[in-house]
Design an enzyme around this catalytic site. Structure first.
Site, PDB file in Angstrom:
ATOM      1  N   GLY A   1       8.806   0.156  44.394  1.00 54.01           N
ATOM      2  CA  GLY A   1       8.794   1.360  45.224  1.00 54.01           C
ATOM      3  C   GLY A   1      10.162   1.755  45.744  1.00 54.01           C
ATOM      4  O   GLY A   1      10.286   2.404  46.776  1.00 54.01           O
TER       5      GLY A   1
ATOM      6  N   GLY B   1      12.594   3.200  43.554  1.00 49.90           N
ATOM      7  CA  GLY B   1      13.245   4.098  42.593  1.00 49.90           C
ATOM      8  C   GLY B   1      14.019   3.366  41.515  1.00 49.90           C
ATOM      9  O   GLY B   1      14.877   3.943  40.855  1.00 49.90           O
ATOM     10  N   LEU B   2      13.717   2.069  41.343  1.00 49.38           N
ATOM     11  CA  LEU B   2      14.450   1.280  40.347  1.00 49.38           C
ATOM     12  C   LEU B   2      13.589   0.985  39.121  1.00 49.38           C
ATOM     13  O   LEU B   2      13.907   0.121  38.321  1.00 49.38           O
ATOM     14  CB  LEU B   2      14.935  -0.039  40.978  1.00 49.38           C
ATOM     15  CG  LEU B   2      15.830   0.131  42.205  1.00 49.38           C
ATOM     16  CD1 LEU B   2      16.220  -1.234  42.775  1.00 49.38           C
ATOM     17  CD2 LEU B   2      17.077   0.940  41.859  1.00 49.38           C
ATOM     18  N   SER B   3      12.464   1.700  39.041  1.00 50.41           N
ATOM     19  CA  SER B   3      11.646   1.626  37.845  1.00 50.41           C
ATOM     20  C   SER B   3      10.932   0.285  37.673  1.00 50.41           C
ATOM     21  O   SER B   3      10.814  -0.242  36.567  1.00 50.41           O
ATOM     22  CB  SER B   3      12.578   1.924  36.671  1.00 50.41           C
ATOM     23  OG  SER B   3      11.926   1.983  35.507  1.00 50.41           O
TER      24      SER B   3
ATOM     25  N   THR C   1      14.456  15.348  35.068  1.00 49.89           N
ATOM     26  CA  THR C   1      14.816  16.121  33.878  1.00 49.89           C
ATOM     27  C   THR C   1      14.058  15.620  32.648  1.00 49.89           C
ATOM     28  O   THR C   1      14.056  16.296  31.628  1.00 49.89           O
ATOM     29  CB  THR C   1      16.320  16.000  33.586  1.00 49.89           C
ATOM     30  OG1 THR C   1      16.679  14.618  33.660  1.00 49.89           O
ATOM     31  CG2 THR C   1      17.166  16.790  34.570  1.00 49.89           C
TER      32      THR C   1
ATOM     33  N   SER D   1       7.760  -0.276  38.028  1.00 46.90           N
ATOM     34  CA  SER D   1       6.480  -0.178  37.309  1.00 46.90           C
ATOM     35  C   SER D   1       6.716  -0.144  35.798  1.00 46.90           C
ATOM     36  O   SER D   1       5.982  -0.787  35.037  1.00 46.90           O
ATOM     37  CB  SER D   1       5.673   1.034  37.769  1.00 46.90           C
ATOM     38  OG  SER D   1       6.436   2.201  37.688  1.00 46.90           O
TER      39      SER D   1
ATOM     40  N   ASP E   1      11.880   5.919  32.031  1.00 48.19           N
ATOM     41  CA  ASP E   1      12.055   4.563  32.551  1.00 48.19           C
ATOM     42  C   ASP E   1      11.732   3.496  31.493  1.00 48.19           C
ATOM     43  O   ASP E   1      12.555   2.612  31.238  1.00 48.19           O
ATOM     44  CB  ASP E   1      11.218   4.370  33.821  1.00 48.19           C
ATOM     45  CG  ASP E   1      11.578   5.389  34.898  1.00 48.19           C
ATOM     46  OD1 ASP E   1      12.581   6.104  34.732  1.00 48.19           O
ATOM     47  OD2 ASP E   1      10.852   5.469  35.902  1.00 48.19           O
TER      48      ASP E   1
HETATM   49  C1  GLA Z   1      10.013   8.465  37.980  1.00 47.89           C
HETATM   50  C2  GLA Z   1       9.385   8.769  36.626  1.00 47.89           C
HETATM   51  C3  GLA Z   1      10.453   9.079  35.596  1.00 47.89           C
HETATM   52  C4  GLA Z   1      11.418  10.132  36.106  1.00 47.89           C
HETATM   53  C5  GLA Z   1      11.909   9.769  37.497  1.00 47.89           C
HETATM   54  C6  GLA Z   1      12.738  10.861  38.103  1.00 47.89           C
HETATM   55  O1  GLA Z   1      10.739   7.261  37.935  1.00 47.89           O
HETATM   56  O2  GLA Z   1       8.624   7.678  36.189  1.00 47.89           O
HETATM   57  O3  GLA Z   1       9.839   9.491  34.404  1.00 47.89           O
HETATM   58  O4  GLA Z   1      10.834  11.410  36.054  1.00 47.89           O
HETATM   59  O5  GLA Z   1      10.861   9.516  38.364  1.00 47.89           O
HETATM   60  O6  GLA Z   1      13.916  10.983  37.410  1.00 47.89           O
END
Ligand code: GLA
Length: 334
Positions: free
Chosen positions: A100, A102-104, A18, A106, A147
């Site tokens: 890798g 989905g916990l951000s 979103t 990077s 993120d």
């Molecule tokens: C990645 C992107 C974010 C966001 C998520 C999905 O983490 O870096 O900006 O779009 O996917 O919510």
């Protein structure tokens, strides 16, 4: 004097896919993150990594961050390219955040590097947008700003309502009697960067038909003739509504409703946005049926990675947990 920069990872209570279309999201920081210890000075940035091979060895002015070796050093190079730091840094990176998943991880890396190099953490939008550009530049993933913005803006014990249309952030108190547990599916997000770009393009196509998804409602989304574009728009428009329902549920301490909204969000990511996997779905289902769990959903871009559960602090989840707790602190420099 040795500095210590810290940047946390995040999970989304709600609001995935979103941010890049001006929508609403509700992330929170977690107690895992990236730490850099080092000393400023000299004309080079030299950063080793405790968990990864090789060293990032970079001059202050870089031409092609995306060609840097080893590949993880591209994130460092992206920040250096965007920031043009006045001086160098020698130090070590240590991460407690699995990459890798989905916990951000990077964003935590780019924010920690920016903080260590002296970025102004009192300007969260400025730092987050620099880190977003750094990631685009370094690895070519057209990620949104959520993120890094979460990493620099969150406050303990609060989730963040992010309105990417109005550029507005509001802290939302996390109920005192709840926790978030992160469970790793063990599934690598192999498709992630190409499919992420594809979802982004699909949202843009939907917007050409019904206008900005931020202003559109689910009815407009279902009016789109193309079934794929219609489903993508339906996820975004319903998720935007769920975020505000969730804010009310958290403020009321209504964990039942909060949990149901997370389950609805997972179903929408699975059926309409099609970024879940059978393994993520099975984990969500397991958690849904576990005593003391109010709700669960995948978090992050999808195609593998982690699911989160909103649960009571005493719940026994009977699956290995990566981290469990309440919203933690934002990025800082000591
Ligand atoms: C990645 C992107 C974010 C966001 C998520 C999905 O983490 O870096 O900006 O779009 O996917 O919510």
């Amino acid at each position: 004097m040795t500095l210590r920069a810290w940047a946390p990872g995040r999970v989304n209570l709600l609001g995935d896919h979103t941010d890049y279309n001006g929508g609403l999201a509700l992330p929170m920081t977690i107690g895992l993150g990236v730490e850099i210890r080092g000393d400023r000075g000299g004309d080079w940035i030299i950063l080793g990594s405790e968990g990864k091979d090789g060293t990032a060895e970079l001059p202050l002015v870089i031409q092609h961050p995306n060609r840097t070796e080893p590949p993880w050093a591209r994130y460092v190079a992206g920040v250096v390219f965007e920031m043009l730091p006045a001086g160098g840094l020698t130090g070590t990176i240590r991460s407690t955040l699995p990459s890798g998943r989905g916990l951000s991880s990077s964003a935590a890396l780019t924010v920690a590097v920016a903080a260590a190099l002296g970025a102004d953490l009192d300007d969260p939008e400025g730092v987050a947008s620099l880190c977003q550009r750094a990631e685009h530049r370094a690895v070519g993933v057209p990620c949104g700003i959520m993120d890094p913005l979460c990493a620099v803006s969150a406050i303990p014990d609060h989730a963040l309502r992010m309105d990417f249309g109005k550029q507005q952030l509001d802290s939302v108190r996390f109920p005192w009697d709840a926790e978030i547990a992160i469970v790793d599916s063990g599934q690598e997000r192999v498709l992630e960067s190409s499919a992420y770009a594809q979802r982004r393009a699909e949202c843009e196509q939907a917007e050409k038909l019904i206008g900005p998804l931020r202003q559109a409602n689910p009815k407009a989304a279902t009016s789109i003739g193309d079934p794929t574009l219609s489903a993508r728009a339906l996820h975004v428009t319903t998720e935007n509504l769920r975020v505000d329902d969730m804010v009310v549920a958290l403020e009321d301490g209504d964990l039942q409703i909060a949990g149901e909204l997370m389950l609805d969000s997972h179903a929408s990511l699975r059926d309409d946005f099609e970024v879940s996997t059978p393994r993520l779905d099975a984990l969500v289902e397991h958690l849904r049926l576990t005593d003391g769990v109010y709700g669960a959903r995948m978090t992050g871009a999808g195609f593998g990675g982690c699911v989160i559960a909103l649960c009571s602090p005493s719940a026994d989840l009977s699956v290995p947990v990566v981290w469990r707790g309440r919203p933690s602190d934002r990025a800082h420099l000591e």
